[in-house]
Design a protein around this motif. Structure first.
Motif, short mmCIF file in Angstrom:
data_model
loop_
_atom_site.label_atom_id
_atom_site.label_comp_id
_atom_site.label_asym_id
_atom_site.label_seq_id
_atom_site.Cartn_x
_atom_site.Cartn_y
_atom_site.Cartn_z
N LEU A 292 0.86 -1.19 0.00
CA LEU A 292 0.00 0.00 0.00
C LEU A 292 0.89 1.23 0.00
O LEU A 292 1.68 1.44 0.91
N ARG A 293 0.73 2.05 -1.03
CA ARG A 293 1.49 3.30 -1.14
C ARG A 293 0.50 4.45 -1.10
O ARG A 293 -0.31 4.61 -2.01
N ALA A 294 0.57 5.24 -0.02
CA ALA A 294 -0.36 6.35 0.16
C ALA A 294 0.40 7.60 0.59
O ALA A 294 -0.10 8.39 1.41
N ASN A 295 1.58 7.81 0.06
CA ASN A 295 2.36 9.00 0.40
C ASN A 295 1.63 10.26 -0.07
O ASN A 295 1.13 10.32 -1.19
N GLY A 296 1.57 11.26 0.80
CA GLY A 296 0.97 12.53 0.42
C GLY A 296 -0.55 12.53 0.39
O GLY A 296 -1.15 13.50 -0.05
N ILE A 297 -1.18 11.49 0.89
CA ILE A 297 -2.64 11.43 0.87
C ILE A 297 -3.23 12.45 1.84
O ILE A 297 -2.64 12.74 2.89
N ASP A 298 -4.37 13.01 1.49
CA ASP A 298 -5.07 13.99 2.34
C ASP A 298 -6.47 13.45 2.58
O ASP A 298 -7.27 13.32 1.64
N VAL A 299 -6.79 13.15 3.84
CA VAL A 299 -8.05 12.49 4.19
C VAL A 299 -8.79 13.35 5.21
O VAL A 299 -8.24 13.72 6.25
N GLY A 300 -10.05 13.65 4.92
CA GLY A 300 -10.83 14.46 5.83
C GLY A 300 -11.37 13.70 7.02
O GLY A 300 -11.66 14.28 8.06
#
Length: 563
Positions: A292-300
């Motif tokens: 799982l690659r989620a670098n830089g993800i923005d989650v509310g």
């Protein structure tokens, strides 16, 4: 039947007819056309204009349906039609078709390519239960515009790529109970391509989606949620799901036992709701070992990798922004001892829940992460844990410092002072001064191995005497012992007067105290001087007095500042 360029003000209905040659309707203008259960060697309707309905229902077509630039006023229907084109030919060529209401292809069985490039359907486009098969059975819909929803579920299957690159769908895309085989794993070979698309509703695949091959949702905007509950994604040699830079207004819902044999890429995604991988199982490809690659993800909302979540490979969540909780409760991070299990550098979250089901063998890197509450499970602490630069306001469970210190000693890079200072500041913030001092003393002891030999010896002296200044009471007792020893020695071997009189009466206790206390003049040290061995004893008392007295003063200053 040749109706090319014909204009017929009425409906043409043909039922159970057999044609020796493909009917020709190029450029024709009809009120409506209905072909029901007919046998056709093909159909040519390029550029035709149909005012109402165009139906080819339940027919058998041994050739190509040429519907390019066809214009239909209400309904274009290919329901339950069986199409078998010649090798290398298209099954349905409906490029640039325009339908003012619905296009219905439920139950279609097409053994060849289906082209809907740059088509426009004002309302819904339905492929429920359809099969696009054969060696070249793919569904091409790039740049398509659908005002309503796109429905591919209820047993829909496609042997090749379903291409929705650049599509604009006004409502939802349904993928429930869908099987996509895909053309392979070469460059640009996707089982499902929804890149650079605009989806006005949800991408709904909440049961029965099976994909053999890569899926891409990169650079797509989804106004609603992406629901992949229970989906099975299989791409063991590469990335099973690419959703980099996707914008999702709702949730990314991958719960209910989703399995992915291949990597999932969510880098730089923007998700207004939550990311939910509860009870999912992800297996990394052998080539990258990243699951799982989620670098830089923005989650509310929250990011849940919990409740039975299993990752057979590395998870990358660096530089992520999570405005609620990041939860790994009851998760399993399955990697080898020399591999990274979780890389979460520079991430910010309100809460991080790291209560794993079992202690991971791999490295968990939380460097430079900022959270308000960090909650873990001591029985499942990682074998290797990096917390350099990690900042947190609260730590749960609230263990004593002696039980929490082993947590800091698991950094694979060795000693760094910041984790100790951070833990001590949390203890101080919650009024646990004794625990804070224990942590700071442990910091100095851990730092000792990084010093040169002379500095290491001096560190040992500081530790034994004053506890690096964090044990001021120990300095008071040492001062008292030295005062007693000095008083006894100066009673046995008193010093001699120096200078010119008058001399105050010699007091051994006051003389020893005058030597031990810096910046304090009790008139004994100026009037009397020791010689020989006693002179060296006086020097030792003066030096240790400076060290111990300043330690006591520093401890008192800390107490006064807290008060």
């Amino acid at each position: 039947m040749d109706l090319s360029e014909a204009a017929i003000q009425g409906t043409v209905r043909l039922q159970r007819c057999h044609f020796d040659e493909a009917p020709r309707l190029e450029g024709s203008q009809l009120e409506a056309l209905e072909l029901t259960e007919c046998l056709l060697p093909g159909l040519h309707a390029h550029g035709a204009r149909i005012a109402q309905e165009f139906k080819v229902n339940g027919c058998t077509v041994n050739g190509t349906l040429d519907l390019r630039s066809l214009s239909v006023g209400t309904l274009l229907s290919l329901k339950d039609t069986r199409i078998r084109p010649a090798p290398g030919e298209a099954g349905v060529d409906a490029q640039s078709v325009a339908v003012d209401e619905y296009m219905w292809a439920a139950g279609l069985d097409c053994a060849g390519p289906f082209y809907l490039n740059n088509a426009r359907v004002q309302d819904a486009l339905v492929f429920r239960g359809a099969t696009i098969g054969g060696p070249e059975g793919y569904l091409q819909m790039p740049e398509i515009t659908v005002g309503g929803g796109l429905y591919l579920g209820h047993g829909f299957s496609c042997a090749g790529m379903v291409n929705l690159c650049g599509a604009s769908i006004g409502a939802s895309v349904e993928l429930s109970d869908t099987t996509l085989t895909g053309p392979g794993t070469g460059p640009g070979a996707y089982a499902l391509h929804v890149g650079c698309a605009q989806i006005g509703g949800d991408i709904q695949a909440d049961g029965g989606l099976v994909v053999h091959g890569p899926v891409t949702l990169a650079d797509t905007s989804v106004r609603g949620s992406v629901v992949l509950k229970g989906a099975r994604l299989n791409c063991p040699s590469g990335t099973a799901l690419t959703a980099g830079r996707i914008h999702i207004g709702g949730d990314l819902d991958c719960r209910n036992g989703l399995t992915a044999n291949g990597a999932i890429n969510l880098s730089d995604a923007r998700i207004g709701g939550s990311v939910l991988f509860d009870a999912a199982e992800l297996t990394a490809p052998d080539s990258t070992r990243t699951v799982l690659r989620a670098n830089g993800i923005d989650v509310g909302g929250v990011v849940n990798l919990r409740d039975g979540f299993i990752a057979h490979g590395r998870i990358r969540l660096s530089s992520a922004t999570i405005r609620s909780a990041l939860s790994f409760n009851d998760a399993v991070l399955d990697t080898a001892a020399d591999e990274e299990a979780l890389v979460c550098r520079g991430t910010s979250a309100a809460v991080m829940l790291l209560r794993l089901r079992e202690a991971p063998l791999g490295i968990v890197d939380l460097s430079r992460t900022r959270v308000v509450l960090l909650q873990d499970e001591p029985t499942a602490w990682p074998a290797f844990l990096a917390v350099e630069g990690t900042v947190y306001d609260n730590l749960r469970p609230a263990l004593p410092a002696s039980d929490r210190l082993p947590w800091l000693g698991r950094d694979p890079q060795g000693f760094t002072p910041q984790p100790y200072e951070q833990l001590a500041s949390v203890y101080q913030r919650h009024g646990r001064e004794a625990d804070a001092r224990t942590v700071l003393v442990a910091k100095q002891r851990s730092m000792r191995s990084t010093l040169t030999l002379p500095a290491r010896m001096w560190s040992l002296v500081q530790d034994a005497t004053v506890g690096y200044g964090y044990r001021p009471l120990r300095a008071v007792w040492l001062l008292t012992c030295l005062l007693a020893i000095g008083s006894m020695l100066f009673t046995i071997w008193p010093p001699t007067p120096v200078g010119e009189g008058p001399y105050p009466r010699f007091q051994p206790v006051i003389y020893a105290l005058d030597l031990l206390l810096p910046l304090v003049d009790l008139s004994q040290e100026r009037a009397y001087g020791s010689s020989g061995a006693m002179q060296w004893i006086a020097i030792v008392l003066i030096g240790t007095g400076w060290l111990l007295a300043t330690t006591v003063a520093a401890g008192a200053g800390r107490v006064l500042r807290r008060t």
